[in-house]
Design a protein around this motif. Sequence first.
Motif, short mmCIF file in Angstrom:
data_model
loop_
_atom_site.label_atom_id
_atom_site.label_comp_id
_atom_site.label_asym_id
_atom_site.label_seq_id
_atom_site.Cartn_x
_atom_site.Cartn_y
_atom_site.Cartn_z
N GLN A 113 -3.52 0.16 -24.38
CA GLN A 113 -4.81 0.42 -25.00
C GLN A 113 -5.70 -0.83 -25.02
OE1 GLN A 113 -4.62 2.08 -28.94
NE2 GLN A 113 -6.83 2.40 -29.07
N TRP A 159 -3.65 9.22 -21.79
CA TRP A 159 -4.08 8.27 -22.80
C TRP A 159 -4.93 7.14 -22.22
CZ3 TRP A 159 -4.62 9.12 -27.63
CH2 TRP A 159 -3.81 10.07 -28.27
N GLU A 164 6.77 10.57 -20.78
CA GLU A 164 5.86 9.98 -21.76
C GLU A 164 5.01 8.88 -21.12
OE1 GLU A 164 6.03 7.94 -26.21
OE2 GLU A 164 7.89 8.40 -25.15
N ARG A 165 5.63 8.09 -20.25
CA ARG A 165 4.87 7.03 -19.57
C ARG A 165 3.77 7.63 -18.70
NH1 ARG A 165 5.91 3.73 -14.40
NH2 ARG A 165 4.35 2.09 -14.64
N GLU A 190 -2.08 1.78 -19.14
CA GLU A 190 -0.98 2.16 -20.02
C GLU A 190 -1.06 1.40 -21.35
OE1 GLU A 190 3.90 2.69 -19.71
OE2 GLU A 190 2.79 1.75 -18.08
N ARG A 205 0.92 8.55 -20.83
CA ARG A 205 0.17 7.38 -21.28
C ARG A 205 -0.82 6.91 -20.20
NH1 ARG A 205 1.77 4.20 -25.61
NH2 ARG A 205 1.00 2.33 -24.57
N SER A 257 0.02 16.26 -17.58
CA SER A 257 -0.89 15.14 -17.89
C SER A 257 -2.31 15.44 -17.42
CB SER A 257 -0.37 13.85 -17.24
OG SER A 257 -0.48 13.88 -15.83
#
Length: 268
Positions: free
Chosen positions: A65, A115, A107-108, A63, A111, A156
Amino acid sequence: MKVIVITGASDGIGAELARQWAQRDGGGAALVLGARGLDKLQAVAAQCEALGAQVLALRCDVEQQHDCSTLIDAAVARFGRLDVLVNNAGISAHAMLDEVDDLAWYERLMRINFWGSVWTTHAALPHLKASHGRLVAVSSLAGLIGIPGRTAYSSSKFAMGGFFEALRGELAADGVSVTVAFPGVVDTQIRYRGLNARGEPLGRSAMDERGAMTVQTCARLILEGCLARRREIVMTAKGRLGRWLKLLAPGLVDRMALAAMKKDERPR
């Protein structure tokens, strides 16, 4: 010696994949294992070392970067190269959209599942190009077929699939293969640890777990597919059938997706 990075390696598919890679070819692999739970991760690392592999275990929360890039930097600093990256870390969820008040956990989820894979892959790209290596993304059948109650999770995983499908074309000239795995229901704890409508741990599975694939079989299929540089691994007959039926009989696929849920979890 091949250097393999695996995220989400403290249990489930990631841990079993690490163990199978460790015992392959007499334990000649160098494994870099990342996960949030360091105690469990170190236990997996010890198992892999006992099988003959060299292992570096690092706490990595995809989560963040910075954690993703640090994992890749540490792998190259320790072993001098990178041959395989397995983007396995992920989190599940089950909730009807109309039951969700605060979408922050959507959103989490994005991520972590999307992401996290993007950040780790971006950091690994120059090293994989240098080795003509292999990229693996562990998605889900929910990334091929939308499952009711899994709007956050499916979105996702669909995003993940689109990213790696596009990236495959970008990396073809560099000799880097991209393999996307689409497991069905696997006998792990991921659904029990998934999030509910309030973004809290679900504590149970909303899916029909009967006939769940063993984690050993799932990991073996991913390993074999990676080594063969396969584009995709759709692991179940229902998954393969559903993929084509989406084009021919989409209504039937909707009913199949609904049937994958426990009866008391289906929308009324």
